[in-house]
Design a protein around this motif. Structure first.
Motif, PDB file in Angstrom:
ATOM      1  N   LYS A   4      58.014  50.144  37.142  1.00 51.32           N
ATOM      2  CA  LYS A   4      58.539  50.264  38.513  1.00 51.32           C
ATOM      3  C   LYS A   4      58.899  51.699  38.887  1.00 51.32           C
ATOM      4  CE  LYS A   4      60.201  45.529  38.531  1.00 51.32           C
ATOM      5  NZ  LYS A   4      61.223  44.576  38.891  1.00 51.32           N
ATOM      6  N   TYR A  63      56.563  46.715  44.630  1.00 44.87           N
ATOM      7  CA  TYR A  63      56.655  47.118  43.226  1.00 44.87           C
ATOM      8  C   TYR A  63      56.163  45.979  42.329  1.00 44.87           C
ATOM      9  CZ  TYR A  63      59.361  51.296  44.350  1.00 44.87           C
ATOM     10  OH  TYR A  63      59.746  52.511  44.835  1.00 44.87           O
ATOM     11  N   THR A  86      55.026  52.682  43.153  1.00 40.86           N
ATOM     12  CA  THR A  86      54.720  51.469  43.918  1.00 40.86           C
ATOM     13  C   THR A  86      53.258  51.078  43.730  1.00 40.86           C
ATOM     14  OG1 THR A  86      54.037  52.706  45.859  1.00 40.86           O
ATOM     15  CG2 THR A  86      56.385  52.129  45.711  1.00 40.86           C
TER      16      THR A  86
END
Lengths: 217, 159
Positions: A73, A121, A76
């Motif tokens: 994460k 994400y 994106t």
């Protein structure tokens, strides 16, 4: 369905793409990771559209580092999408009764509507192959982390002395080979307690993290 | 005695343990997403639907559960899961495809023991898979319908 501008410079995969797993899957694959077994390059199949009997996928080459950052994460979906190697995108329209025989064509321009949303994400709950993919990527990453403990010139000197390291495709560190004139792969005596270090005539290979080096079937 | 042969048995036989032994007969009111009109795919399992085409990359994507129907144990869980997946669509136009494929209503359906086999609902989202017996027609068992979208086009928050 979106009109596409094509480049007509088609890659030839020759059935060399092997599916590693799906980064996103619900009711079927959405974003799927493949490896070209001829060269180890990674490709993502990204579902972007559907019409009548076809599903349309964008295909793009990606670095393992970027996929790991996506999984962590740190970036994106959109950033992952834009980080493709050489900014090259392909597409294919897949018809279900002909899954193994689809044509891949390079795009001149990616239509705007095929870019992912800006703020999406990675979500582990959508990734049924999470462990497999992470293990695969970490193993792959380790292949690229062989650090010399000497200068580049000294490595070149070693090479001129016919001590070129030949890496097997198996991605198994223990199967690393040197050519017939070279010394055998041995554990460096000074670093013997540290199982993350190996020595091949002056070039120390540092295994960066704890990976599973079990041989792939 | 009703026929308790599973629908699509010819396909289920290609898998080992399909459906698995933990699938049991159930009864009660359960929920499924459907289209407003009596769309022909409303009660077809994913693996049986040919138009629109299922999203497949190879044959391994055809799972056993793809021959079962998705249900939820409550209208609220059905709504919540719909909302979650709708928001997960990675591109704006895919949301419209999602609405076409999954429908925009929740049907409350009365399921009886002689209708088929279900697994335990997912503890988080209430979803379960239902494998019908051969002669079951869920279209005739709809008790009520609930709109997923409000008049302004947003998804309802509560039912």
């Amino acid at each position: 369905m979106e009109q596409l501008t094509l480049k007509y410079k088609n890659p030839v995969f020759n059935n060399s793409l092997v599916r590693i797993g799906d980064l996103i899957n619900y009711d079927g694959p959405i974003l799927s990771l493949f490896e070209d077994v001829r060269n180890g390059y990674l490709y993502l199949f990204d579902w972007v559209d559907r019409i009548e009997q076809y599903n349309r996928w964008l295909i793009f080459q990606i670095r393992s580092k970027d996929i790991l950052e996506f999984i962590q994460k740190k970036i994106t979906y959109l950033e992952l999408f834009k980080n493709t190697v050489k900014n090259t995108y392909y597409f294919t329209d897949i018809i279900n009764n002909n899954l193994n025989n689809y044509r891949v064509i390079q795009l001149e321009i990616v239509p705007e509507k095929y870019y992912p949303n800006a703020n999406d994400y990675f979500d582990k709950t959508d990734c049924p192959s999470y462990d497999k993919i992470v293990s695969f990527l970490l193993n792959k990453k380790s292949e690229n982390l062989y650090l010399p403990n000497t200068s580049i010139s000294s490595i070149n000197n070693h090479r001129t002395q016919s001590q070129t390291v030949i890496r097997k495709k198996s991605r198994n560190l223990n199967e690393m080979q040197v050519n017939s004139n070279s010394p055998r792969l041995t554990r460096h005596p000074l670093t013997a307690p540290n199982k993350n270090r190996y020595d091949i005539t002056g070039i120390t290979i540092i295994r960066r993290s704890e990976f599973n080096y079990k041989k792939h079937a | 005695m009703l026929n308790k042969k599973l629908k699509y048995k010819q396909f289920l036989e290609n898998y080992t343990d399909c459906p698995s032994e933990d699938f049991k007969e159930i009864s009660g009111n359960f929920c499924r997403w459907i289209s407003i009109n009596d769309y022909e795919n409303n009660f077809k399992p994913l693996n049986i639907i040919t138009n629109p085409p299922q999203r497949l990359l190879n044959d391994s994507d055809k799972l056993c559960m793809g021959y079962g129907l998705s249900f939820f144990d409550s209208p609220q869980n059905a709504l919540n899961r719909y909302s979650t997946l709708f928001e997960k669509q990675k591109r704006a136009h895919l949301k419209e495809i999602f609405k076409t494929d999954k429908g925009t209503q929740i049907a409350v359906i009365k399921i009886e023991h002689e209708d088929g086999l279900a697994n335990e609902p997912n503890a988080t989202n209430g979803h379960f898979t239902f494998h019908e017996y051969e002669l079951v027609e869920f279209k005739e068992k709809i008790k009520s319908r609930i709109n997923i979208f409000a008049d302004d086009g947003t998804i309802n928050i509560e039912i």
